[in-house]
Scaffold this active site. Structure first.
Site, PDB file in Angstrom:
ATOM      1  N   ILE A  23      -4.649  -8.354 -14.101  1.00 24.83           N
ATOM      2  CA  ILE A  23      -5.151  -7.508 -13.119  1.00 24.83           C
ATOM      3  C   ILE A  23      -4.280  -7.027 -12.265  1.00 24.83           C
ATOM      4  O   ILE A  23      -3.102  -7.433 -12.203  1.00 24.83           O
ATOM      5  CB  ILE A  23      -6.055  -8.635 -11.556  1.00 24.83           C
ATOM      6  CG1 ILE A  23      -5.233  -9.978 -11.812  1.00 24.83           C
ATOM      7  CG2 ILE A  23      -6.690  -9.288 -12.540  1.00 24.83           C
ATOM      8  CD1 ILE A  23      -5.659 -10.775 -10.547  1.00 24.83           C
ATOM      9  N   ASN A  24      -4.808  -6.399 -11.193  1.00 26.52           N
ATOM     10  CA  ASN A  24      -4.306  -5.533 -10.983  1.00 26.52           C
ATOM     11  C   ASN A  24      -4.417  -6.560  -8.996  1.00 26.52           C
ATOM     12  O   ASN A  24      -4.261  -7.593  -8.908  1.00 26.52           O
ATOM     13  CB  ASN A  24      -4.939  -4.004 -10.397  1.00 26.52           C
ATOM     14  CG  ASN A  24      -3.883  -2.930  -9.591  1.00 26.52           C
ATOM     15  OD1 ASN A  24      -2.618  -3.677  -8.805  1.00 26.52           O
ATOM     16  ND2 ASN A  24      -3.685  -1.770  -9.697  1.00 26.52           N
ATOM     17  N   CYS A  76      -5.899   0.577  -8.327  1.00 26.75           N
ATOM     18  CA  CYS A  76      -5.795   0.848  -7.343  1.00 26.75           C
ATOM     19  C   CYS A  76      -6.517  -0.077  -6.016  1.00 26.75           C
ATOM     20  O   CYS A  76      -7.582   0.509  -5.260  1.00 26.75           O
ATOM     21  CB  CYS A  76      -4.873   1.583  -7.316  1.00 26.75           C
ATOM     22  SG  CYS A  76      -4.447   2.194  -5.397  1.00 26.75           S
ATOM     23  N   GLY A 102      -0.413 -11.246 -13.200  1.00 23.98           N
ATOM     24  CA  GLY A 102      -0.865 -11.356 -11.249  1.00 23.98           C
ATOM     25  C   GLY A 102       0.029 -13.173 -11.360  1.00 23.98           C
ATOM     26  O   GLY A 102      -0.569 -13.991 -12.075  1.00 23.98           O
ATOM     27  N   LEU A 124       0.430   5.027  -3.993  1.00 26.15           N
ATOM     28  CA  LEU A 124       0.521   5.375  -5.622  1.00 26.15           C
ATOM     29  C   LEU A 124       1.950   6.470  -5.401  1.00 26.15           C
ATOM     30  O   LEU A 124       1.722   7.769  -6.625  1.00 26.15           O
ATOM     31  CB  LEU A 124      -0.577   6.263  -6.606  1.00 26.15           C
ATOM     32  CG  LEU A 124      -1.107   5.536  -6.706  1.00 26.15           C
ATOM     33  CD1 LEU A 124      -3.334   5.163  -6.413  1.00 26.15           C
ATOM     34  CD2 LEU A 124      -1.230   4.690  -7.787  1.00 26.15           C
ATOM     35  N   ALA A 126       0.570  -1.349   0.049  1.00 24.52           N
ATOM     36  CA  ALA A 126      -0.250  -0.224  -0.222  1.00 24.52           C
ATOM     37  C   ALA A 126       0.714   1.162  -0.120  1.00 24.52           C
ATOM     38  O   ALA A 126       1.788   1.792   1.076  1.00 24.52           O
ATOM     39  CB  ALA A 126      -0.902  -0.087   1.530  1.00 24.52           C
TER      40      ALA A 126
HETATM   41  C1  SIN Z   1       0.550   1.687  -5.241  1.00 25.71           C
HETATM   42  O1  SIN Z   1       1.816   2.588  -5.098  1.00 25.71           O
HETATM   43  O2  SIN Z   1       0.097   2.076  -3.765  1.00 25.71           O
HETATM   44  C2  SIN Z   1      -0.262   0.570  -5.722  1.00 25.71           C
HETATM   45  C3  SIN Z   1      -1.346   0.908  -6.801  1.00 25.71           C
HETATM   46  C4  SIN Z   1      -1.451   0.468  -7.292  1.00 25.71           C
HETATM   47  O3  SIN Z   1      -1.983  -0.926  -6.838  1.00 25.71           O
HETATM   48  O4  SIN Z   1      -2.351   0.405  -8.415  1.00 25.71           O
END
Ligand code: SIN
Length: 297
Positions: free
Chosen positions: A184-185, A124, A236, A70, A67
């Protein structure tokens, strides 16, 4: 034999650096690109963003929690990173753009600087509004349509596995003009710290990546492939050639590698030779012959 066309990008091998991992400096990206078909940058916004305070990652035996919030230097600075990368590497650079932070402005600046494609991050799992953004089909449709009207390079949309019907969202993106889907994210998760007895991350929610999420990625790619005809970059839990081939058979035209590269960037080379070996032993002459084969009845 390992060359594949993904929305006009020629990828050889069909492996891509997934967004969020190592995609911050031109030198590192250029080094990693030697073993990959393309690289995707960390998500960029209009302005510099600090991200969350530590801890921002937590390794697990079967994956990685993150986490980060971003964090990024903003497009003013990142423009130079793109230009520098283009001098150092001939591989395509896909610039990941934060969906809720002036994506049109950021994407057009990235294109001007030499980006080969844009990946719109609407997935995200712990950034408040962003999470809702990826869950709101109408909003995603509008952003994709607006972005397509100003871009001349391909647009990929990175989707979240945390949505009920990922196939439907992918279909909406295709109808709005997207040239490809990245799936996927990370999977939304929570980690509790046993000493403080509270969530470990400031954002409470975090994202799980790595081996543990691979079957979820395969399921999502499988569902998306049933609904769209644009190419899919499957991401993934790719940790070896077997997991990469599985995503291709499920419908991915190329495969993103993320968490596994944090252990060892040479893994990309091993994965590429494993795919080649599999193709030889199974009698495939090109990667495209394998894409989506799991759907043939
Ligand atoms: C992050 O920078 O916290 C992760 C970004 C993401 O999962 O898209």
């Amino acid at each position: 034999m390992l060359k594949v066309d993904v929305a006009g990008l020629e990828l050889s091998p069909p492996l891509v650096l997934a967004s969020g991992i190592l995609g911050v400096t031109a030198k590192i990206m250029a080094r990693v690109s030697e073993h990959l078909g393309a690289i995707t940058t960390k998500s960029v916004g209009a302005r510099r963003r600090e991200g969350y305070p530590n801890p921002v990652v937590c390794p697990l035996p079967y994956g990685l929690l993150n986490a980060m919030g971003l964090p990024n230097p903003g497009i003013d600075y990142f423009e130079e990173v793109i230009r520098e990368f283009k001098k150092l590497s001939k591989k395509p650079i896909i610039v990941s753009v934060i969906g809720s932070d002036s994506p049109e402005y950021v994407s057009s600046r990235a294109e001007e600087a030499g980006a080969d494609a844009i990946e719109l991050n609407v997935s995200c799992p712990h950034a408040g509004g962003l999470l809702e953004l990826g869950m709101d089909i109408e909003q995603v449709r509008r952003i994709v349509r607006d972005l397509k009207s100003i871009l001349s390079i391909p647009l990929f949309v990175k989707l979240s596995p945390n949505i009920q019907d990922i196939g439907k969202l992918a279909e909406t993106c295709e109808k709005a003009g997207a040239d490809g889907i990245t799936a996927i994210n990370t999977v939304r998760a929570v980690k509790i710290d046993l000493l403080s007895k509270k969530p470990l991350f400031k954002s409470i929610y975090c994202g799980l990546s790595g081996a543990a999420i691979h079957p979820i990625a395969v399921r999502c790619v499988y569902e998306i492939y049933e609904k769209v005809s644009i190419p899919i970059i499957g991401v993934g839990g790719v940790v070896n050639w077997e997991s990469a081939v599985e995503l291709i058979l499920a419908g991915a035209s190329a495969v993103g590698i993320g968490t596994a590269l944090t252990q060892d960037i040479a893994i990309a080379k091993e994965i590429a030779s494993g795919i080649l070996e599999y193709m030889r032993s199974e009698g495939f002459k090109s990667v495209s012959e394998m894409i989506g084969l799991a759907h043939k009845r």
